[in-house]
Design a protein around this motif. Structure first.
Motif, short mmCIF file in Angstrom:
data_model
loop_
_atom_site.label_atom_id
_atom_site.label_comp_id
_atom_site.label_asym_id
_atom_site.label_seq_id
_atom_site.Cartn_x
_atom_site.Cartn_y
_atom_site.Cartn_z
N ARG A 27 -10.13 2.73 -1.48
CA ARG A 27 -9.55 3.75 -0.58
C ARG A 27 -10.57 4.23 0.45
O ARG A 27 -10.27 4.34 1.65
N ASP A 28 -11.79 4.50 -0.01
CA ASP A 28 -12.82 4.98 0.91
C ASP A 28 -13.19 3.92 1.94
O ASP A 28 -13.44 4.23 3.12
N ILE A 75 -7.30 -5.21 1.20
CA ILE A 75 -7.73 -4.04 1.96
C ILE A 75 -8.42 -4.46 3.25
O ILE A 75 -8.17 -3.89 4.32
N THR A 99 -4.83 8.13 0.93
CA THR A 99 -5.34 8.70 2.16
C THR A 99 -4.20 8.78 3.17
O THR A 99 -3.36 7.87 3.25
N GLU A 150 -10.14 2.12 -7.42
CA GLU A 150 -9.25 2.46 -6.31
C GLU A 150 -9.93 3.38 -5.31
O GLU A 150 -9.68 3.27 -4.10
N GLU A 151 -10.78 4.26 -5.79
CA GLU A 151 -11.48 5.16 -4.87
C GLU A 151 -12.42 4.39 -3.95
O GLU A 151 -12.53 4.70 -2.76
N SER A 204 -1.34 4.37 -0.01
CA SER A 204 -1.56 4.67 -1.43
C SER A 204 -1.79 3.37 -2.19
O SER A 204 -0.90 2.53 -2.27
N LEU A 205 -3.00 3.22 -2.70
CA LEU A 205 -3.42 2.00 -3.35
C LEU A 205 -3.03 2.01 -4.83
O LEU A 205 -2.67 3.06 -5.38
N GLN A 228 -10.30 3.93 4.41
CA GLN A 228 -10.32 5.17 5.19
C GLN A 228 -11.45 5.18 6.21
O GLN A 228 -11.24 5.48 7.39
N HIS A 287 -6.71 7.45 -4.93
CA HIS A 287 -6.08 6.24 -4.36
C HIS A 287 -5.28 6.50 -3.10
O HIS A 287 -4.62 5.59 -2.59
N LEU A 336 0.84 -1.20 0.00
CA LEU A 336 0.00 0.00 0.00
C LEU A 336 0.88 1.25 0.00
O LEU A 336 0.62 2.21 0.73
#
Length: 395
Positions: A273-274, A365, A300, A269-270, A355-356, A277, A298, A7
């Motif tokens: 990532r969300d 994840i 956080t 990726e978003e 960072s994905l 996060q 990607h 990551l």
């Protein structure tokens, strides 16, 4: 044994197997020098370089002759900033940049200050955004260059590039943009963007290390750069030296793949990532740095208060994360980006960047969420500062 989870894609990315496949012939049979076009070995290499140049140009919407191949973004940054200062210092010695720029830009600017340059370092707010009025106010009659990044490598915060370019153009100041984290991740078309020069690198977009590019607008007669390295006149005399044909081919292949799949990858990726996060924010006393709508999809950067990010990373050695820029990992100093955003030294030291990338999976994840959450709780149970916080004795 938990499998390794990567990551840290803002530091570097895995080379895509399709990229490596295109490179391999130029590491073995097609080993000619691209400048030796008087025989077929050189011609094959030269044709491969031209194909790559066109692919890179297509990715960012420019002409192929506006692309200069380099060893990477750091060299491109040096060529652009030092080249402009060297050529234009008789007109002016003032440069404008930002406190949250990558060290490659900041160190170049500090080096030039020793040679007589005057540099204004713009501040940012607590979300990592610059104030455009501050930029306007900083411009002087002797300002020759604005050097501001496209997207921040530690937080993913995206600067208002079009507005910056308009301000630069209105004041007849050249605009250089370090787009190392943005190229291949965001749709970028420089045809009417107002950016005069832009740097980026192959290894951030699933290409090989040791190769990058510098875009220099050709339509503007104002842009003249003093080359850093003299040699055989390669790359229109801007960057002498035998071309790294396999690396350039790899950059071209990576650029083509990004152009074809960038939007789909960004959405995927978003979502991941969300999920990461939001799950980690369920932990008490955690927060996102640079939480804004204008952010790379990607990335956080999360603060886990009352801990040391280094302790989390060391105890979870199977998960690749970062506590700052990859170029600063040997430093014990807190992130200059987070300090500029107003974090305390303790909170900056407590922050991790995730960072994905293209090859991350939902299963990875989920596993990272479980492992990081467990470790944060374990380390906090051992932390005197956390106990004081829970008792209400410190904030």
């Amino acid at each position: 044994m938990v499998a390794s989870i990567y990551l840290d894609n803002n530091a570097t990315t895995q080379i895509d197997p399709r990229v490596l496949q295109e490179m391999m012939p130029y590491l073995t049979g097609n080993y000619g020098n691209a400048s030796s076009t008087n025989h077929k070995f050189g011609l094959i290499a030269a044709e491969a370089v031209q194909t790559a140049r066109q692919r890179v140009a297509d990715l960012i919407g420019v002409e192929d002759r506006e692309i200069t191949f380099t060893s990477g973004a750091t060299e491109s940054i040096n060529i652009a900033i030092k080249g402009i200062y060297s050529r234009y210092q008789s007109i002016g010695k003032h440069i404008i940049t930002c406190q949250t720029e990558h060290k490659a830009v900041l160190d170049v600017c500090r080096s030039l200050e020793k040679q007589g340059a005057e540099v204004t370092y713009l501040a940012v707010d607590n979300h990592g955004n610059i104030d455009l009025q501050d930029l306007k106010n900083a411009i002087r009659k002797d300002t020759v260059l604005i050097a501001l990044m496209y997207a921040n490598n530690e937080t993913g915060v995206i600067h208002p590039i079009k507005d910056i370019a308009d301000i630069a153009s209105e004041n007849k100041v050249l605009f250089f943009c370090d787009a190392t984290q943005a190229v291949g991740k965001l749709p970028i078309s420089l045809k009417n963007a107002g950016i005069d020069m832009m740097a980026f690198s192959a290894h951030k977009i699933y290409g090989p290390k040791g190769v990058g590019a510098l875009y220099v607008k050709r339509k503007s007669k104002r842009i003249q750069l003093e080359p850093l390295m003299m040699g055989g006149g390669q790359e229109n005399g801007l960057r002498g030296g035998t071309l790294n044909v396999p690396g350039i081919v790899g950059l071209g292949a990576a650029a083509l793949l990004c152009k074809e799949s960038m939007l789909e990858e960004s959405k995927r990726e978003e979502i991941l990532r969300d999920h990461l996060q939001e799950s980690l924010l369920e932990l008490e006393a955690t927060s996102v740095n640079g939480l804004t709508n204008s952010r790379l999809s990607h990335v956080t950067n999360i603060t886990f208060r009352f801990l040391k990010a280094e302790h989390i990373m060391v105890s979870l050695g199977n998960i690749a994360m970062a506590s700052g820029s990859a170029c600063s990992t040997s430093s014990l100093d807190p992130s200059h980006v987070l300090l500029a955003m107003g974090l305390s030294k303790d909170d900056a030291h407590a922050s991790l960047r995730f960072s994905l990338g293209r090859f991350n999976t939902k299963e990875e994840i989920d596993q990272a969420i479980t492992l990081v959450s467990q470790k944060v709780k374990e380390l906090r149970d051992e932390s005197p500062a956390w106990q004081l916080f829970k008792r209400g004795l410190i904030e």
